[in-house]
Design a protein around this motif. Structure first.
Motif, short mmCIF file in Angstrom:
data_model
loop_
_atom_site.label_atom_id
_atom_site.label_comp_id
_atom_site.label_asym_id
_atom_site.label_seq_id
_atom_site.Cartn_x
_atom_site.Cartn_y
_atom_site.Cartn_z
N ARG A 98 0.96 -1.12 -0.15
CA ARG A 98 -0.13 -0.02 -0.07
C ARG A 98 0.77 1.23 0.00
N SER A 99 0.57 2.05 -0.82
CA SER A 99 1.35 3.40 -1.00
C SER A 99 0.69 4.59 0.02
N VAL A 100 1.38 4.95 1.04
CA VAL A 100 0.92 5.99 2.07
C VAL A 100 2.08 6.96 2.36
N GLY A 101 1.69 8.16 2.21
CA GLY A 101 2.36 9.24 2.68
C GLY A 101 2.77 9.57 3.92
N ALA A 102 4.06 9.42 4.27
CA ALA A 102 4.59 9.77 5.44
C ALA A 102 4.17 11.05 6.07
#
Lengths: 61, 831
Positions: free
Chosen positions: B761-765
């Motif tokens: 899953r691509s999650v922005g820090a």
């Protein structure tokens, strides 16, 4: 930020400028044109007021 | 207001929707040239100002027509730019513009608006955009364009607009004069010239040329000269009349008459208009009705006579009831009763009734007035063309031809043409007038005979209406030919005057008869001349306003930023201030901004001509920054679009300090864009502790720019730095807070990595907080104890720069956090 519509008439900056010019001349035509320039689109307002002033001279009894 | 995010679709280089989220303090975007950096700035410009500065300052608007819409964007969709902004108290407001064929539509928080709520503030606030082409318009532009650029930069855009409008009017007022004013001015000039050309009237001509100040003197001189010529101490109209007599007597030997259309005197104009109105009033339906009432009343006359006769008879019967008082025949009771009954019946039917004689007298008077009005009106109108008609008789035409001479065939033709045009109308006017008189006479006679008929008055009304129509047609033709006769008339009079020696007399008559017009003309001329003075006043006022704005900290502020960019190795050729250019007498030159520079203590001609391109670029940047900081406006952000063009490494590094200062000392949110990735690395390094956001535009396609987010600093670097701070016994509480912030960011970065590696899953820090970090780690199967230790990094505060009450830096705690994050990092690597 103030959530309100723009004020009518000249802004503070413009008023300061008009006051400055008014300090240099009290010629009635100048005063009249400056007053007109602060209302609406300056070019149109100035031309209209100038024409009106001349018409008044032409129609003088 | 600060920017939270920008969403763009279908605008300039953007096709498919893109959203960029901004850090509260510093966001950097690196991208090669032509990858959409400037489209981002332009999106802000369009959103907040309705127009991009590139279009606003374009030489040819046509070239930029329809340039806002991305050509690949779906035609059925409206391109849009939307920004989410945050007020100082954290309140979020969404501003959106949509580009439609009908124009731009604005929305605030989804609702349509005509104007932004902060519109008034924008008018005089400097724009928070530092763009290359704007710098060029300020420094490398023509003087007037530079003035405009500075005015806008200083928040004096409105003053500039008004000044420009005043300059336009004062420079070319003639184009706004009504036609009749132009004619009066032309007559004034002509009279002045003619008066000056005659020795005896030249002093009056000079006096008249002075305008209102000299007009009384001029007329006094002309009166004195005229009195001398007529040899009588006359004044006013009497004097003019005497001059006319004198002139006509002399001119008659050559030609008595003129070819011009005569002008009615003011009283005659009044008489003519009043008569026309009365005639119009007569030629109405009411007139016919009134006359019809008279005619109808005439039919009862016989009955009235019978009533009168019966009244007298009944009175006489009282004395001798047995005999008829008229024929003396015997009367019985029945006959007497019949006479009484008839008398009473007539009294009932006729009653008192109107006084017919009075009504008849009144109508007859009206008819008389009508005839007088029509004749007077016709005479006044036709008097205007009498001279022209006379001039066109064969004998007079020949005389005029001889006087005007060869080479003026066109003028002779004009006289003949005017005569031919007016002649028939002149004749019709007379005929129509006569027709009214005749019809009125018929009606008057009928009234006298008490034999009115409606047909008579109908005819009168018809011919009266026809007269009015003929008179209108006559006046139209006269108005058409009048201007064509001015030159022929002038030529004829001049020729007659030359031959008769009456040039001066004619001039005196004309000038003395034109005092009213000349008075107005001199006043108009003065009004025009006063505009020259107004121009000077507004130039001075604008010059002073601009200088005030320059000296009002702008020069110092620009100088301050300029010093921060310049390096010790720079040659001493530098900008040294702004001012308005002045004349030798110290007056401001109109719309001329001076950008001063010096070289090793010596003043140079101009910064623009003396400074290198890189220094001009630096100067432009400093101006934009100084005005954005010094100008009151709604914005707390500044967008810097590729500021380091043409700079060397040293200046680039200097500018990193400027960016940091803008954020830390000036409390501004900075959006920085550059084509140089390596310089952006330097900015990130130089502003390491700001922990901003970083984007990179990695590619560009028909779909628009490919924007990727990047870490401000790596996990290892952050862990190292945090431990270093915790181990530094001299570290201040602020540094220790910073170490905690670094660890919280590290926790988010690691959680984002877990989401990517273990949950695909691509999650922005940047979007993670304590709860989301816990959820990700738990879902990924991380040991619960480790999860607790990691999320503990969020316990103290979410914002190390605004620590909660009671916060105390704690080295041991930092070490614990550091240990937890190292364990998490190891867990990621092992699994």
């Amino acid at each position: 930020m103030s959530i309100k519509a723009g004020d009518e008439g000249p802004t503070k900056t413009l008023r300061a400028f008009f006051d400055r010019v008014a300090g240099l001349t009290d010629h009635p035509l100048h005063v009249r044109l400056l007053k007109a320039a602060g209302k609406g689109e300056p070019q149109v307002a100035l031309e209209r007021e100038f024409k009106k002033a001349i018409e008044e001279i032409l129609d003088e009894a | 207001m600060r920017l939270r995010s920008l969403s763009v679709a279908g605008f300039r280089g953007f096709n498919s929707p893109r959203t960029i989220e901004f850090d509260d303090r510093l966001t950097v975007i690196s991208a090669p040239n032509s990858h959409g950096k400037t489209s981002i700035t332009e999106a802000f410009e369009l959103l907040f100002y309705g127009q991009t500065s590139k279009v606003a300052t374009a030489d040819s608007r046509d070239e930029y027509k329809d340039s806002y819409r991305n050509r690949h964007y779906a035609l059925e969709d409206a391109p849009y730019v939307q920004a989410c902004c945050a007020e100082a108290d954290g309140t979020e407001i969404t501003f959106r513009v949509e580009i439609h064929d009908s124009g731009i539509k604005r929305f605030v928080d989804g609702g349509p608006v005509d104007a932004w709520p902060f519109e008034a503030e924008l008018a005089n606030a400097a724009r928070p955009f530092v763009v290359q082409h704007a710098l060029k318009s300020l420094l490398l532009a023509a003087p007037t364009d530079r003035f405009k650029g500075f005015a806008r930069l200083l928040g004096l855009h409105e003053v500039d607009m008004v000044h420009q409008a005043l300059v336009n009017l004062c420079t070319k007022p003639d184009s706004h004069l009504p036609q009749r004013a132009k004619k009066l001015l032309s007559e004034l000039d002509l009279f002045v010239g003619r008066l000056k050309s005659i020795k005896e009237t030249a002093p009056a001509g000079k006096a008249l040329a002075k305008g209102s100040a000299g007009i009384n003197d001029a007329f006094a001189k002309l009166q004195k000269r005229s009195q001398k010529l007529v040899r009588e101490p006359l004044e006013g109209e009497e004097l003019v009349a005497a001059l006319v007599t004198l002139r006509n007597a002399a001119a008659a030997k050559v030609y008595s008459g003129s070819v011009k259309i005569g002008e009615l005197s003011t009283p005659d104009q009044g008489r003519s208009s009043a008569a026309a109105l009365r005639i119009q009033g007569f030629a109405a339906e009411e007139t016919i009705e009134e006359y019809a009432r008279l005619a109808a009343a005439g039919a009862t006359d016989r009955l009235r006579n019978e009533l009168t006769l019966l009244g007298v008879g009944l009175k006489l019967l009282e004395e001798s009831p047995e005999r008829c008082p008229l024929c003396r025949q015997g009367l019985d009771e029945t006959q007497r009763a019949a006479m009484h009954a008839r008398h009473d019946s007539l009294v009932d039917d006729l009653g008192a009734g109107p006084d017919l004689d009075l009504s008849r007298t009144q109508f007859a008077t009206r008819l008389q007035h009508l005839v007088q009005d029509v004749e007077a009106h016709a005479q006044l109108l036709s008097s205007r063309s009498t001279e022209l008609i006379n001039a066109n008789t064969p004998e007079n035409s020949k005389k005029i031809s001889g006087l005007i001479g060869e080479g003026h065939e066109h003028e002779l033709f004009l006289i003949a043409a005017a005569g031919a045009a007016i002649g028939p109308h002149h004749k019709k006017l007379s005929e129509a007038s006569t027709a009214v008189s005749l019809a009125a006479k018929v009606c008057t006679d009928a009234i006298h005979k008490k034999a009115e008929s409606v047909a008579q008055v109908e005819e009168l009304v018809r011919v009266t209406a026809e007269y009015l129509s003929v008179a209108t047609a006559y006046e139209t033709v006269v108005a058409e030919v009048e201007p064509t006769l001015e030159e022929p008339s002038r030529l004829l009079q001049a020729a007659v005057d030359v031959q008769a020696g009456t040039t001066e007399l004619s001039l005196l008559i004309e000038v003395l008869g034109s005092r009213y017009n000349l008075g107005r003309a001199t006043r108009i001329r003065e009004a025009l001349q006063s505009l020259k003075a107004l121009r000077k006043h507004v130039d001075q006022a604008v010059g002073q306003t601009m200088e005030d704005a320059f000296s009002n900290k702008l020069t110092q502020a620009v100088m301050g930023w300029y010093r921060r960019i310049r390096t010790t190795g720079d040659p001493d050729v530098h900008f040294s201030g702004f001012s308005m250019e002045r004349t030798k007498t110290g007056k401001f030159k109109s719309r001329r901004v001076r950008v001063a520079a010096h070289s090793y203590g010596v003043e140079l001609a101009s910064a623009v001509s003396s400074l290198s391109e890189s220094k001009l670029n630096a100067l432009g940047l400093c101006m934009s920054i100084a005005t954005a900081l010094g100008s009151p406006g709604p914005w707390d952000f500044i967008v810097l679009d590729d500021p380091i063009q043409s700079w060397d490494d040293d200046h680039e590094i200097q500018f990193v300090n400027v960016i940091r200062r803008l954020v830390e000392n000036e409390n501004r949110q900075i959006i920085l864009m550059s084509h140089r990735d390596s310089w952006i690395d330097q900015v990130v390094m130089g502003c390491r502790s700001l922990n901003g956001r970083r984007y990179h535009i990695a590619g560009y396609s028909q779909d628009g720019p490919v924007i990727t987010g990047g870490a401000w600093a790596g996990v290892d670097q952050r862990l190292r730095e945090a431990l270093g701070i915790a181990s530094d016994l001299s570290a201040t509480p602020v540094r220790l807070q910073h170490a905690e912030e670094e660890l919280r960011i590290t926790a988010s970065q690691l959680a984002a990595e877990v989401a990517k590696l273990k949950l695909a899953r691509s999650v922005g820090a940047h979007s993670l907080n304590k709860e989301r970090v816990r959820a990700i780690l738990t879902e990924a199967g991380c040991d619960a104890k480790l999860v607790d230790r990691v999320v503990a990094t969020f316990n103290t505060t979410d914002d190390a720069h605004h620590a909660p009450k009671g916060y105390e830096p704690n080295r041991e705690r930092i070490r614990q956090y550091h240990g937890a994050l190292c364990d998490l990092k190891n867990w990621i690597r092992k699994s």
